[in-house]
Design an enzyme around this catalytic site. Structure first.
Site, PDB file in Angstrom:
ATOM      1  N   GLU A 287      -9.700   7.074   3.937  1.00 18.20           N
ATOM      2  CA  GLU A 287     -10.563   6.197   4.726  1.00 18.20           C
ATOM      3  C   GLU A 287      -9.783   4.906   4.942  1.00 18.20           C
ATOM      4  OE1 GLU A 287     -10.697   6.072   1.417  1.00 18.20           O
ATOM      5  OE2 GLU A 287     -10.419   3.904   1.282  1.00 18.20           O
TER       6      GLU A 287
ATOM      7  N   SER B 209       1.578  -9.973  -0.867  1.00 20.20           N
ATOM      8  CA  SER B 209       1.230  -8.556  -0.717  1.00 20.20           C
ATOM      9  C   SER B 209       1.637  -7.953   0.622  1.00 20.20           C
ATOM     10  CB  SER B 209      -0.273  -8.367  -0.935  1.00 20.20           C
ATOM     11  OG  SER B 209      -1.021  -9.188  -0.046  1.00 20.20           O
TER      12      SER B 209
ATOM     13  N   LYS C  35       0.802  -1.223   0.000  1.00 15.60           N
ATOM     14  CA  LYS C  35       0.000   0.000   0.000  1.00 15.60           C
ATOM     15  C   LYS C  35       0.838   1.278   0.000  1.00 15.60           C
ATOM     16  CE  LYS C  35      -4.467  -1.590   1.455  1.00 15.60           C
ATOM     17  NZ  LYS C  35      -4.239  -2.985   1.942  1.00 15.60           N
TER      18      LYS C  35
HETATM   19  C1  LIG Z   1      -5.078  -4.030   1.843  1.00 15.56           C
HETATM   20  C2  LIG Z   1      -4.387  -5.284   1.562  1.00 15.56           C
HETATM   21  C3  LIG Z   1      -4.809  -6.148   0.526  1.00 15.56           C
HETATM   22  C4  LIG Z   1      -6.044  -5.922  -0.277  1.00 15.56           C
HETATM   23  O1  LIG Z   1      -6.059  -4.768  -1.042  1.00 15.56           O
HETATM   24  P1  LIG Z   1      -5.881  -4.806  -2.620  1.00 15.56           P
HETATM   25  O2  LIG Z   1      -6.219  -3.428  -3.035  1.00 15.56           O
HETATM   26  O3  LIG Z   1      -6.818  -5.829  -3.168  1.00 15.56           O
HETATM   27  O4  LIG Z   1      -4.474  -5.166  -2.890  1.00 15.56           O
HETATM   28  C5  LIG Z   1      -4.059  -7.286   0.266  1.00 15.56           C
HETATM   29  N1  LIG Z   1      -2.965  -7.590   1.000  1.00 15.56           N
HETATM   30  C6  LIG Z   1      -2.530  -6.791   2.007  1.00 15.56           C
HETATM   31  C7  LIG Z   1      -1.333  -7.204   2.780  1.00 15.56           C
HETATM   32  C8  LIG Z   1      -3.233  -5.622   2.323  1.00 15.56           C
HETATM   33  O5  LIG Z   1      -2.799  -4.842   3.332  1.00 15.56           O
END
Ligand SMILES: *Cc1c(COP(=O)(O)O)cnc(C)c1O
Length: 405
Positions: free
Chosen positions: A121, A387, A99
């Protein structure tokens, strides 16, 4: 490889002038937001591809975030699935997930638009923390709207945001969760359109947000291509797998492969207790076309168009919609959409921890779980977007360890 404005012409990489990917996208916003969104739409590409912007953005990604993130050949995991699996380590980014890529991009953009204040948000607090982090770095005022219920559930992230100097404002209406926080943020934006920029944390919202966020996150696949070339001699994998909440890490991981038809793109949604359990967040399986948070996409809704409360064990996937790019990838068949239940995601999280010494975020564990659902060849080259890291999910993992004994 630079993303150029010419990529506008490509079928999946960019929406059309009105922000549509196929029949999904657009900007469905109240009249009072037109000026803000129009200002952004007219300026975002010019600002993003300006040399001094790129210089500052790339420098921060390198020295502050720690990019490029490694592309790691997970040998024991590969052996388990009898194929070659590379993990794109977004979990190693500063603040623990992808993010921050988008938060940096949008804060730099806001500064160039002359904005003095950032609002955002947040649901679980991950996007709020990333935004508060970059605002601290740049000395910009930051206000994060968060449902009252989420403030209670996500105390560590609330503490982080406060420590970083952000103001956390509780949303006390409705279900007191993400949807209500989004409404509060939009209200705040309407009240201060000149000085405020609203940072959306995923590839959702009115045009140009989905395209802008996808471009900021596209650094993930840009790096993957050259890293893969170094390791395998080819820039192209056979599969790219990522979890999808709103869809930003998936959009970033897919971006530079969208037009490479031989690369199988795999998106993994949260099935919660099971797709037909009534407690799920598998939007492509359960959703119908509708408008949510400013764009037309697939939305989980009742017959009369009321948004259905989603459920997932992972807060980041607990969203009743999906970005318009992903709705288009689903409808067109370009992407393969799978889902994983809470239980399957937990299994995958424990498996990766034991096999590779990497504790993944619960969101990322959904992507890992999809490895079991695909029949790979030994020669396949699979890139999986990890992610985020699992520190934030430790309480859930501890409960589960206890339950499993
Ligand atoms: C917020 C988050 C997601 C989901 O958000 P996307 O916009 O779909 O990527 C996925 N993995 C992690 C670690 C997150 O913090």
């Amino acid at each position: 490889m630079m993303i150029t404005k010419e990529m506008k012409e490509m079928a999946f990489t960019s929406p059309n002038e009105q922000g549509y990917y196929g029949k999904f996208g657009g900007a469905y916003i109240p009249e009072m937001l037109h000026r803000n969104v129009e200002e952004l739409r007219l300026n975002y590409l010019n600002i993003m591809y300006e040399a001094s912007f790129q210089k500052e953005f790339q420098q921060l990604l390198k020295d502050y975030v720690g990019r490029p993130t490694p592309l790691f050949l997970a040998e024991r995991l590969s052996k388990t699935f009898n194929t070659q699996i590379y993990l794109k380590r977004e979990d190693l980014n500063h603040t623990g997930a992808h993010k921050i890529n988008n938060a940096i991009g949008q804060v730099l953009l806001a500064q160039r638009l002359g904005k003095k204040r950032i609002i955002a948000e947040t649901g679980a607090g991950q996007h709020g923390v990333a935004t508060a982090t970059v605002c601290a770095l740049k000395g910009i005022e930051c206000v994060v709207y968060m449902g009252e219920k989420d403030i209670e559930r996500q105390a560590p992230n609330v503490a982080r945001m406060k420590m970083l100097g952000a103001k956390v404002v509780p949303a006390t209406s409705g279900s007191k969760t993400l949807k209500d926080a989004t409404n509060e943020a939009i209200r705040a934006w309407i009240n201060d359109p000149l000085d405020t920029h609203y940072i959306i944390g995923s590839v959702v919202g009115p045009h140009p947000y989905p395209d802008m966020v996808a471009r900021f996150q596209s650094v993930i696949s840009e790096e993957t291509r050259w890293q893969l070339k170094e390791k395998t001699g080819s820039e192209l994998p056979t599969h790219v797998i990522a979890c999808v909440g709103g869809g930003s890490n998936a959009a970033g991981a897919f971006y530079h492969f969208l037009e490479e038809k031989e690369v199988q793109l795999v998106a993994v949604e949260a099935a919660g207790h099971g797709i037909s359990s009534g407690l799920s967040a598998a939007t492509t399986q359960l959703g119908k076309p509708g408008v949510l948070h400013g764009s037309k996409s697939l939305v989980m809704q009742t017959e009369d168009g009321q948004v259905v409360e989603p459920h997932s064990i992972s807060a980041g996937l607990d969203y009743p919609g999906i970005g318009p790019l992903h709705a288009h990838l689903f409808e067109s068949g370009r992407g393969l959409f799978l889902s994983a239940t809470d239980e399957e995601a937990l299994d995958a999280a424990f498996e990766l921890s034991k096999l590779e010494g990497i504790i993944p975020a619960l969101e990322s564990a959904h992507a890992l779980s999809a490895l079991k659902q695909i029949q790979f060849k030994e020669s396949d080259v699979v890139v999986l977007c990890l992610s985020g890291r699992g520190d934030k999910d430790l309480a859930t993992y501890m409960n589960e360890l206890e339950r499993r004994g």
